[in-house]
Design an enzyme around this catalytic site. Structure first.
Site, mmCIF file in Angstrom:
data_model
loop_
_atom_site.group_PDB
_atom_site.id
_atom_site.type_symbol
_atom_site.label_atom_id
_atom_site.label_comp_id
_atom_site.label_asym_id
_atom_site.label_seq_id
_atom_site.Cartn_x
_atom_site.Cartn_y
_atom_site.Cartn_z
ATOM 1 N N ARG A 109 1.184 -23.294 -18.613
ATOM 2 C CA ARG A 109 0.467 -22.290 -17.828
ATOM 3 C C ARG A 109 0.213 -22.819 -16.417
ATOM 4 N NH1 ARG A 109 -0.814 -16.940 -17.262
ATOM 5 N NH2 ARG A 109 -3.032 -16.454 -17.429
ATOM 6 N N ASN A 140 3.137 -12.947 -13.821
ATOM 7 C CA ASN A 140 2.025 -11.999 -13.849
ATOM 8 C C ASN A 140 2.510 -10.602 -13.497
ATOM 9 O OD1 ASN A 140 -0.619 -11.267 -14.466
ATOM 10 N ND2 ASN A 140 -1.284 -11.421 -12.348
ATOM 11 N N THR A 142 5.725 -10.059 -17.640
ATOM 12 C CA THR A 142 6.002 -11.188 -18.490
ATOM 13 C C THR A 142 7.289 -10.907 -19.226
ATOM 14 O OG1 THR A 142 3.621 -11.410 -18.705
ATOM 15 C CG2 THR A 142 4.934 -12.560 -20.345
#
Length: 587
Positions: free
Chosen positions: A120, A419, A399
């Protein structure tokens, strides 16, 4: 709020019939089965694929084929995932990426072990908790969604490289798996399918950034169209640097300097040290069980696995299999369970390095029973009422997803993202790298919502090195230690509900995976207080849900639950028909 008369008929002591994910369907028969149910209009040509020795199911066919080729050459599921991930950075630029991040869940059959790789994005060192507030102290969505302040430190390159190093077969070096992506970027490929569909809207985001608009335009300045060729020479050079130097070719040196120069020019706050210091994390997956099946999913900072398991724990006490799939009563229970789990998401979850969430309590059977008892089978529970249920104390858009299995039963479920479609829209000049606007997933202020309407509190405020809370839910379902379902989806807050409905439809209703993926989906996330639905639900079902007090609204954003299921003859690949170009490539 206990309603024993009706609930006792639904809850406790549920019996489980023999679970068949799919019989020996041919692709044609599976397609026929789908069309007898709900078949979304996005693409009527996508069909499931059966394969004996391995499958890649992804939202883009060139990259899926590259992954399948790695399997055919003796690679394992992780090798194929790395090759697919880098290829999609070229062929699926609205979500496949080098400039974003994601999560990978891995099951290794030899040792019966599972791993979760957290790659992430992180907040730059210079970020502050009020970075996305305006002069009036209120959230300014333009700062997090449309400016360079929303760019998180990218994790994809480091994450994919770590996956290969730790869990690859050893037969392929990183440069081998990057070679197809380099060729595609250097020589170009024909624009078609989803890319052709989304580039016109993407150009609206690119318009503020000359380097971006030029890359995706024809010589006359108009957007590339179906049949045009997309060449990305700068991206090829970046990929070559990674092939030669490993992650250092991206996080340090020439490429890193160009990335920071572009971000600085756009008034961002990321530094060379932020790039150099980025590290992916191998985490212990979150695990649970549902009606005799083991569920493996992504832990924090993904909320996906926790919300999925909490919801399944609530539902396990109901005899869903005795209710008709898609009926008012079954959907009501699904909605009410989701509503409670999403409320806990908002209140408690965040980056585990910064927030101490009460996970043991949230995932306990006792807590699920308490929430289950609060469900009125005849009436929707209001968001305000649910807020009073959260007694567990605090302790101390766009995504893409792909699923992969190999001949040995190793499995990978991978979801990664920029995003928004095409992220912040900025291609860093000289790199070909599209940058994310992932930091919009932080909560700008306690009680504020992000682009997907998800409310958050203190646990998910911005911070240096902090990873924003995510809904990405790469998931693997096991039976007797062997993968029987590999799934996940894009779709922001809708990811968790999409994965949940695939799992429930397959396990509770014995629907084969292709049918489960194609059925219409709905979504409820506590706030806003509405149930969003896809087309395909009968009018009488929607009327029945409204009669129970649910506020029904259309326009549920797209999800794409690209899924693989075990069959008696091998594997069934179920591309989601909602995405044009989704495919299953088998070997």
């Amino acid at each position: 709020m206990n309603h024993p008369n009706k609930l006792r008929a639904l809850a406790h002591g549920a019996t489980v019939a023999l679970f068949l994910l799919c019989g020996p369907h041919t692709p044609a028969r599976a397609q026929d089965a789908r069309t007898s149910l709900y078949n979304p209009s996005y693409s009527s040509t996508i069909t499931p694929v059966t394969a004996k020795d391995g499958l890649v199911v992804a939202q883009e066919k060139i990259a899926a084929g590259i992954g399948a080729d790695i399997l055919a050459r003796g690679g394992n599921a992780v090798d194929a995932a790395v090759a697919t991930g880098f290829a999609m950075a070229v062929t699926y630029p609205r979500a496949g990426n080098l400039g974003g991040g994601g999560f990978m869940v891995i099951h290794l059959s030899d040792h019966q072990q599972a791993f979760a790789i957290d790659y992430r994005e992180t907040g730059p060192a210079a970020i502050t908790r009020d970075v996305f507030l305006g002069a009036d102290g209120r959230p300014d969505i333009a700062k997090s969604r449309d400016s360079a302040l929303g760019i998180g430190v990218p994790g994809t390159v480091a994450g994919l490289a770590l996956a290969l190093e730790r869990y690859g077969s050893g037969r392929f070096a990183l440069k081998d798996l990057l070679a197809p992506a380099i060729t595609l970027a250097r020589d170009g490929f024909v624009v078609t399918d989803d890319l052709a569909d989304t580039l016109p809207d993407g150009m609206k985001r690119f318009a503020r950034w000359p380097s971006s608009a030029k890359l995706f335009a024809r010589p006359d300045g108009t957007v590339l169209r179906d049949g045009d060729r997309l060449v990305q020479a700068d991206l090829a050079t970046t990929l070559e640097a990674i092939a030669e130097q490993g992650p250092a070719g991206f996080y340090q040196g020439t490429v890193a300097n160009k990335l920071i120069a572009a971000i600085d020019k756009a008034n961002g706050i990321m530094s060379l040290d932020d790039l150099k210091n980025y590290q992916p994390i191998v985490r212990k997956p979150v695990r649970g069980s549902y009606r005799g099946y083991d569920i493996i999913s992504m832990p924090l900072p993904s909320s996906g696995g926790i919300v999925l398991l909490e919801t399944l724990n609530i539902l396990e006490g109901f005899k869903l299999g005795e209710l008709k799939q898609g009926s008012v009563d079954s959907l009501h229970l699904l909605i009410e369970a989701m509503k409670r789990a999403y409320a806990d998401r908002a209140r408690y979850l965040g980056d585990p390095a910064f927030a101490d969430a009460p996970l043991k309590r949230l995932l306990s059977r006792d807590y699920a029973a308490r929430l289950r008892a609060s469900i009125n089978p005849d009436k929707a529970t209001s968001a305000k009422e649910i807020a009073t249920l959260q007694a567990a104390p605090r302790e101390g858009t766009n995504t893409t997803h792909f699923s992969i299995v190999d001949k040995d039963g190793n499995a990978v479920s991978n979801t990664y993202t920029l995003n928004f479609p095409y992220g912040v829209g900025l291609v860093a000049d000289g790199t070909g790298v599209l940058l994310n606007n992932e930091l919009d997933d932080f909560t700008a202020a306690p009680g504020a919502s992000n682009a997907y309407g998800l409310v958050g509190f203190e646990a998910n405020l911005p911070g240096p090195g902090k990873r924003p809370l995510s809904s990405m839910s790469p998931t693997i379902v096991l039976k007797d230690g062997k993968p029987v379902l590999v799934t996940g989806s894009p779709g922001g807050s809708r990811i968790i509900s999409a994965v949940l409905q695939v799992v429930v439809d397959v396990i509770d209703y014995k629907i084969n995976a292709a049918q489960a993926v194609a059925l219409p989906r709905l979504h409820q996330q506590w706030l806003p207080e509405e149930v969003r639905v896809e087309q395909g639900f009968p009018d009488d079902v929607l009327a029945g849900l409204k009669a129970k007090g649910h506020a029904i609204t259309g326009g549920l954003g797209q999800t794409s639950a690209n899924t693989i299921a075990a069959t008696p003859d091998g594997w069934l690949g179920a591309p989601d028909p909602r995405t044009r170009g989704a495919t299953a490539a088998g070997k």
